[in-house]
Design an enzyme around this catalytic site. Structure first.
Site, mmCIF file in Angstrom:
data_model
loop_
_atom_site.group_PDB
_atom_site.id
_atom_site.type_symbol
_atom_site.label_atom_id
_atom_site.label_comp_id
_atom_site.label_asym_id
_atom_site.label_seq_id
_atom_site.Cartn_x
_atom_site.Cartn_y
_atom_site.Cartn_z
ATOM 1 C CB VAL A 147 -1.077 0.093 1.099
ATOM 2 C CG1 VAL A 147 -0.149 -0.193 2.561
ATOM 3 C CG2 VAL A 147 -2.002 1.163 1.107
ATOM 4 N N GLY A 148 2.119 1.092 0.763
ATOM 5 C CA GLY A 148 3.061 2.264 0.683
ATOM 6 C C GLY A 148 3.853 2.468 -0.653
ATOM 7 C CB ILE A 194 -3.623 1.428 8.612
ATOM 8 C CG1 ILE A 194 -3.663 0.594 7.480
ATOM 9 C CG2 ILE A 194 -2.795 0.928 9.676
ATOM 10 C CD1 ILE A 194 -2.324 0.395 6.820
ATOM 11 C CB ILE A 244 2.581 -0.201 12.404
ATOM 12 C CG1 ILE A 244 1.453 0.898 12.375
ATOM 13 C CG2 ILE A 244 2.596 -1.256 13.656
ATOM 14 C CD1 ILE A 244 0.798 1.181 11.320
ATOM 15 N NE ARG A 296 6.970 2.206 3.880
ATOM 16 C CZ ARG A 296 5.890 1.292 3.674
ATOM 17 N NH1 ARG A 296 5.582 0.924 4.703
ATOM 18 N NH2 ARG A 296 5.414 0.742 2.661
ATOM 19 C CG HIS A 325 7.869 -3.943 6.868
ATOM 20 N ND1 HIS A 325 8.482 -2.945 6.236
ATOM 21 C CD2 HIS A 325 6.816 -3.701 7.001
ATOM 22 C CE1 HIS A 325 7.244 -2.073 5.878
ATOM 23 N NE2 HIS A 325 6.241 -2.802 6.056
ATOM 24 C CB ILE A 326 5.899 -9.324 10.140
ATOM 25 C CG1 ILE A 326 5.775 -8.641 11.702
ATOM 26 C CG2 ILE A 326 7.013 -10.206 9.798
ATOM 27 C CD1 ILE A 326 5.809 -10.026 12.820
ATOM 28 C CB SER A 381 0.895 -6.647 4.854
ATOM 29 O OG SER A 381 2.057 -7.042 4.237
#
Ligand SMILES: O=C(O)C(=O)CO
Length: 334
Positions: free
Chosen positions: A83-84, A165, A246, A248, A296-297, A299
């Site tokens: 999404v980023g 989010i 959560i 960046r 970085h989990i 998603s």
């Protein structure tokens, strides 16, 4: 497809077979079924060897000027498995007329769940407690305050960026009997229910820092938010505040965070995102017990990842058959 020549698609990460099968019906694939991550140099050499019409890649792959220039005019579309989009040079894409598909919506729940897991792991010192079990510290202390953490009940939670989010995180927090939610961002939200109107309060960023017991970062990384959490920001926070990121890594100045955690300026931090990623194993933040770091989990739940993969496939198939993508990223503001 109108042309007999199949468009060439370079896939930069490993994906479940069913998605590859769906793509190979239409595309001439440049895909290696390996879990080893490709370096920037390896991606460049794959592009040079076989210039693609489209690329499918995860949020960790930097799509910079060099990649775009190497791909040249043949490249028409990018499909990011995220999404980023801060890993993509949007200005350059706009200049070159390259369309971008992305995956909003489907990972909201997965990231929000993870934010709660990280918040509780950090506030209740879960990683430290597990370490204590493993290294024989369990039962050694007579202190009734041993391994105590910070409770959520009656707390003020500040959310920086109340987008999809941020809101999903807020909804999950309400059953923990928190007192109120402050939020900051580009604009105030309109809430319908009386309960929400009481619970949510739009405030200036500095006010949020001063009043929150827990600060959750859920905004996008851009020129306005880069290093928004710096020395001055940490100095405004309560000494027992906990910060959770959560979004960046670049939103936090990590040197300032290290100092704030080391000196007790704030109590603890939980990070699912860092700069760089992966964080080197000798990074100073990893030496701190009051810093919980996940790889970085956000998603990484099966549903989210499958839906993200399906969206990427649909974006690609639609674009190359002349239909609108399911989710196209507008580069107008780049
Ligand atoms: O999809 C993204 O941009 C993510 O960072 C998921 O954690």
């Amino acid at each position: 497809m109108t042309s007999a020549v199949r468009p060439r698609l370079l896939i930069v990460h490993q994906m479940p077979t069913q998605f590859i099968r769906a793509l190979e019906r239409v595309f001439d694939l440049d895909y290696k079924d390996t879990s080893t991550r490709f370096t920037h140099e390896q991606i460049l050499s794959r592009i040079r060897a076989n210039p693609p019409d489209a690329m499918l890649f995860p949020g960790q792959t930097k799509i910079d000027k060099e990649i775009l220039a190497t791909a040249g005019d043949k490249l028409k579309m990018l499909a990011t498995f995220s999404v980023g989009f801060d890993h993509i040079d949007l200005k350059e894409c706009k200049k070159r007329g390259i369309a971008i598909g992305y995956t909003p919506g489907v990972l909201t729940d997965g990231v929000a769940d993870l934010a709660i897991a990280l918040l509780l792991a950090t506030s209740r010192r879960v990683v430290e407690a597990m370490k204590a079990v493993r290294n024989g510290q369990w039962g050694q202390s007579s202190d009734i305050m041993w391994m105590c953490g910070k409770p959520l009940v009656n707390s003020t939670v500040g959310i920086v960026g109340l987008g999809q989010i941020g809101l999903a995180i807020a909804r999950r927090l309400q059953p923990f009997s928190i007192q109120r939610i402050l939020y900051s961002g580009t604009r105030e939200k309109q809430f319908d229910s009386e309960n929400d109107k009481r619970m949510f309060q739009f405030v200036e960023f500095n006010e949020l820092l001063r009043q929150s017991d827990f600060v959750i970062i859920a905004c996008a990384l851009n020129d306005q938010t880069r290093h928004m959490f710096n020395k001055q920001a940490f100095e405004q926070m309560k000494n027992d505040a906990i910060v959770i990121n959560i979004a960046r890594g670049g939103i936090i100045n990590q040197e300032a965070l290290y100092d704030a955690l080391k000196t007790g300026q704030i109590q603890a931090a939980g990070l699912d995102v860092t700069t760089p990623e992966p964080l080197p194993t000798d990074h100073p933040l990893l030496s701190l017990e009051n810093c919980t770091i996940f790889p970085h989990i956000g998603s990484a739940d099966v549903n989210a990842r499958h839906q993200m993969a399906q969206l990427c496939v649909d974006n690609l198939l639609n674009f190359f058959s002349g239909k609108p993508m399911v989710h196209e990223l507008k580069t107008d503001s780049a």
